[in-house]
Every structure is written in structure tokens, then in C-alpha cells.
Design an enzyme around this catalytic site. Structure first.
Site, mmCIF file in Angstrom:
data_model
loop_
_atom_site.group_PDB
_atom_site.id
_atom_site.type_symbol
_atom_site.label_atom_id
_atom_site.label_comp_id
_atom_site.label_asym_id
_atom_site.label_seq_id
_atom_site.Cartn_x
_atom_site.Cartn_y
_atom_site.Cartn_z
ATOM 1 N N HIS A 34 0.849 -1.087 -0.233
ATOM 2 C CA HIS A 34 0.086 0.232 -0.176
ATOM 3 C C HIS A 34 0.978 1.061 0.003
ATOM 4 O O HIS A 34 0.519 2.376 0.518
ATOM 5 C CB HIS A 34 -1.154 0.101 1.248
ATOM 6 N N SER A 124 -2.032 -11.166 -7.920
ATOM 7 C CA SER A 124 -2.130 -10.363 -9.243
ATOM 8 C C SER A 124 -2.426 -11.106 -10.407
ATOM 9 O O SER A 124 -2.000 -10.997 -11.428
ATOM 10 C CB SER A 124 -0.849 -9.736 -9.402
ATOM 11 N N GLU A 158 -6.702 -1.725 -16.385
ATOM 12 C CA GLU A 158 -7.173 -1.906 -14.896
ATOM 13 C C GLU A 158 -7.608 -0.940 -14.190
ATOM 14 O O GLU A 158 -8.857 -0.794 -13.698
ATOM 15 C CB GLU A 158 -6.071 -2.406 -13.974
ATOM 16 N N ASP A 170 1.574 -4.243 -9.331
ATOM 17 C CA ASP A 170 1.469 -5.667 -9.870
ATOM 18 C C ASP A 170 1.860 -5.789 -11.532
ATOM 19 O O ASP A 170 2.492 -6.598 -11.935
ATOM 20 C CB ASP A 170 -0.081 -5.733 -9.881
HETATM 21 C C1 GLA Z 1 -3.188 -4.435 -5.109
HETATM 22 C C2 GLA Z 1 -2.903 -3.226 -6.055
HETATM 23 C C3 GLA Z 1 -1.283 -2.617 -6.082
HETATM 24 C C4 GLA Z 1 -1.084 -2.249 -4.416
HETATM 25 C C5 GLA Z 1 -1.071 -3.734 -3.542
HETATM 26 C C6 GLA Z 1 -1.208 -3.363 -2.288
HETATM 27 O O1 GLA Z 1 -2.171 -5.497 -5.387
HETATM 28 O O2 GLA Z 1 -3.012 -3.705 -7.382
HETATM 29 O O3 GLA Z 1 -1.449 -1.630 -6.916
HETATM 30 O O4 GLA Z 1 -1.500 -1.205 -4.081
HETATM 31 O O5 GLA Z 1 -2.732 -3.860 -3.800
HETATM 32 O O6 GLA Z 1 0.205 -2.903 -1.959
#
Ligand code: GLA
Length: 385
Positions: A34, A124, A158, A170
Site C-alpha cells: 500500500h 495479481s 485496470e 502488480d
Molecule cells: C493491489 C494493487 C497494487 C497495490 C497492492 C497493495 O495488489 O493492485 O497496486 O496497491 O494492492 O500494496
């Protein structure tokens, strides 16, 4: 493996060979949770579960897509869609839309998808699908796109098409991951550095699936935006929340909720820098940082769950384990455990047994190493001319 499955599914569903098959990786984030959407540093690895996309262009008619994760059903969709429909084919339509914005028109396509990245697990799956789709489709149009550009297309799709206000981690990890390396990505500038990382990582699924779109993820993004506005009253020229110091966060006007989020960002940013420095100095990944990150995600960012806490705390206390934490956005999904390679299979077995007894859920787990990202697995384009 998944590439061969995608090619086979394509042939079975559409009666012909695909023009191109590309595949891309799921990811586990070592540290830097985050902080990507607030301009911080992250350190993910691409893992060895992958998604493959087989593509063939058509000159007219409806587009068709089939996925093994959707029971092999052939769905139709429109490559010129401007808004999402809620179907999984949105991920493909989002890519054709992003390519169109870049000047690449796609009349119609057939797509087959095979994947061993579990959906809704925080590994992801959507980035792996979209990065692979961006590469496969652009290669099929004979305008091949570099991995970095595929990551950008997937991010745009996305955010703008699927509608999740995510950061860039990701897509970059999925596209640019390299075997034996973690990807140090500075999200404020896009600068990347491959950091040697050869440890085995145990990933344990809590059995609770979650979809970012339905989670409190957007609310956290808004809390961070509020914190930045407050900070600007004491540090007028600050560009990103991740640039703030703890003292600035403590003194700036903002709600206590936004302050907690910001304090997580400040601590997490420092932990990523500490981890990268230790790894570059040949000291290995400091496992205790994982435990500190988990506590911060639990207490300050409030994106953990009692199940994830139990898994992370139980794993961290086991012999041969150097640290454990939730990985990905949270609210379900997976825990990642670092430890001695010889100890991890036993840790996986004991966690599955005890967690299963506690929750009644069947635990899936994987032991993975840092793996390669985007790959072009098959192309007939060019051979036909
Ligand atoms: C998801 C989002 C990322 C990132 C994470 C938390 O995977 O797609 O962009 O913010 O949460 O680190």
C-alpha cells in the site's frame, strides 16, 4: 505448461491455431505494501504461477474469448467497448481499448486463456492476464510491444476500464520480474532496479477470496489522498505521501484515520529502503521487517483479517521461519513466509493442518522462487508472410 494449455484450448474452441501465445507471472510482494499509489518504493517478485493468453486476429465479426478458469465456455465481446460489463472478458476488452488509444485498431480477435494463478488471492491474477494479453495482442498486430509498455497498457486498462484505482506494482512485477531477482520499483519516478534474491518463499492461501473492486481498497486510496492534502498545509510542495516524515504526518491537520494510513506509509517506505540496502550489501532479506509490516498493515492500515493475523503470527513463531506477513492488498488472499528452504515444506504442512482445524478451510500453498515475468511463448506472425 499453461502456454501449451492455452494453445490447446484455442484449437479446441476455435478450430485453428493461435497466431501468438504470451504468458506473464503472478507476483508476491516481499515488502512495500500500500505504498505504490502514494509514490513509495516496492519490492515484489514474479512467482512461478503464470497466465497464458493465446490470440488470433480476425478481420470482422464478434470477438470470442474462452478461459479454463471459466469452465472453457466461449464468451463473445466487443473490442470497441468503452465501458466495462462485469464479465471477465472486460480484462481483454480493456487491453484492446488501451491499444486503440495508442493507435492500434483491433477489429475482432479470438482469445484463449489458461492460468495457474488463483483468482482473488492477492497474487495479481488480473495483472498477469492483462500484461500477457497486451503482449499477445500487440504481437499479433505485428506491432510488438516491449514489456514495460505492456505493463503500462495493463495499468491503464485496470484503472480506466476495469475501474480499480490501483498503483503500478502488480503490472510492473508481472512484466519485468526476473528469475533470481526482486524488482525494486520507485513508484514516484518509475525507476527500477533488479535486486538479487534467491530465497524460497512460501505462499499460503487463507481460503478467503477477495476482489479489489469490492474491497475497501478505494477507501484506503481516498484516506491517503486526504492525508496528502493535510500535509500540504505544512509542507506545501510535497508531491507524494511517501515523501513525508513521521514528524510531518504527526503535526499536519488530518483525520485520525488518515493519520494512521499515513504513518503506515512512512514506516513501510523506510522498511523497503532498509530491505533493499541489506540485500544489496549481501546480508539477505531481513525477515523481521516482514513481521513489522504485518503489524503495521493490521494496526495502522487496517487491511488484515483475524485469519491472516493467525496465519502470519503462527508461521512467524515456527522453527526455521525468518518472518511472515499478509501479501497483496489484504482483506483475504495470501500470507507469505520467508525461511530456510528445508523448513518451508514442514511449515506449509503444519499451517494447513492447524488452520484447517481452526477454520474448516482447505489451505492451498505454493513454494516459489523469484521467476521470470512476461514471455513470448509462441508466434506464427511473420511465418505467414
Ligand atoms: C493491489 C494493487 C497494487 C497495490 C497492492 C497493495 O495488489 O493492485 O497496486 O496497491 O494492492 O500494496
Amino acid at each position: 505448461m499453461v502456454s501449451a494449455d492455452a494453445a490447446l484450448l484455442f484449437r479446441r474452441s476455435f478450430g485453428d491455431d493461435p497466431d501468438v501465445v504470451a504468458s506473464s507471472a503472478g507476483r508476491a510482494n516481499l515488502i512495500g505494501e500500500h505504498v505504490d499509489y502514494v509514490g513509495g518504493p516496492v519490492l515484489p517478485i514474479a512467482i512461478d504461477t503464470r497466465t497464458a493468453v493465446a490470440v488470433r486476429l480476425r478481420t470482422s465479426g464478434e470477438s470470442r474469448a474462452v478461459s479454463l478458469q471459466d469452465a472453457g465456455l466461449v464468451r463473445t465481446f466487443d473490442t470497441s467497448l468503452r465501458a466495462r460489463t462485469g464479465a471477465w472478458t472486460d480484462y481483454i476488452a480493456g487491453i484492446t481499448r488501451a491499444l486503440e488509444v495508442n493507435g492500434v485498431e483491433i477489429a475482432a480477435i479470438d482469445v484463449a486463456v489458461a492460468s495457474d494463478v488463483p483468482v482473488g488471492s492477492g497474487l495479481s491474477s488480473s495483472a498477469a492476464l492483462m500484461v500477457a494479453a497486451a503482449s499477445a495482442i500487440s504481437h499479433a498486430t505485428e506491432q510488438p510491444t516491449q514489456p514495460l509498455v505492456c505493463a503500462g497498457l495493463a495499468l491503464r486498462a485496470e484503472r480506466e476500464f476495469v475501474g480499480v484505482p490501483c498503483g503500478m506494482m502488480d503490472q510492473w512485477a508481472s512484466a519485468l520480474g526476473r528469475e533470481g531477482h526482486a524488482l525494486h520499483l520507485e513508484c514516484a519516478t518509475g525507476a527500477t532496479q533488479q535486486v538479487p534474491f534467491s530465497d524460497a518463499v512460501l505462499i499460503v492461501h487463507s481460503g478467503v477470496e477477495r476482489n479489489l473492486g469490492d474491497s475497501p481498497y478505494s477507501a484506503r486510496v481516498s484516506d491517503c489522498a486526504e492525508a496528502l492534502l493535510g500535509l500540504r498545509q505544512v509542507v506545501p510542495h510535497i508531491d507524494f505521501l511517501a515523501q513525508a516524515s513521521e514528524a510531518q504526518v504527526r503535526s499536519a491537520p488530518m483525520s485520525e484515520r488518515a493519520r494512521k494510513r499515513a504513518l503506515h506509509v512512512v514506516g513501510e517506505t523506510a522498511r523497503v529502503r532498509e530491505a533493499v540496502a541489506a540485500m544489496l550489501a549481501g546480508k539477505g532479506f531481513p525477515g523481521e521487517l516482514l513481521t513489522a509490516t504485518h503489524a503495521s498493515l493490521r494496526d495502522l492500515f487496517e487491511c488484515s483479517t483475524p485469519d491472516l493475523d493467525w496465519l502470519a503470527e503462527t508461521a512467524a513463531a515456527m522453527d526455521g521461519v525468518r518472518g511472515a506477513r499478509l501479501t497483496g492488498a489484504g482483506w483475504g488472499g495470501c500470507v507469505m513466509v520467508l525461511g530456510d528452504a528445508a523448513a518451508l515444506p514442514g511449515v506449509a504442512t503444519r499451517l494447513a493442518r492447524d488452520y484447517g482445524r481452526r477454520t474448516g478451510r482447505v489451505v492451498r500453498s505454493w513454494i516459489s522462487k523469484a521467476s521470470g515475468g512476461l514471455a513470448l511463448d509462441l508466434t506464427h506472425v511473420g511465418n505467414r508472410h
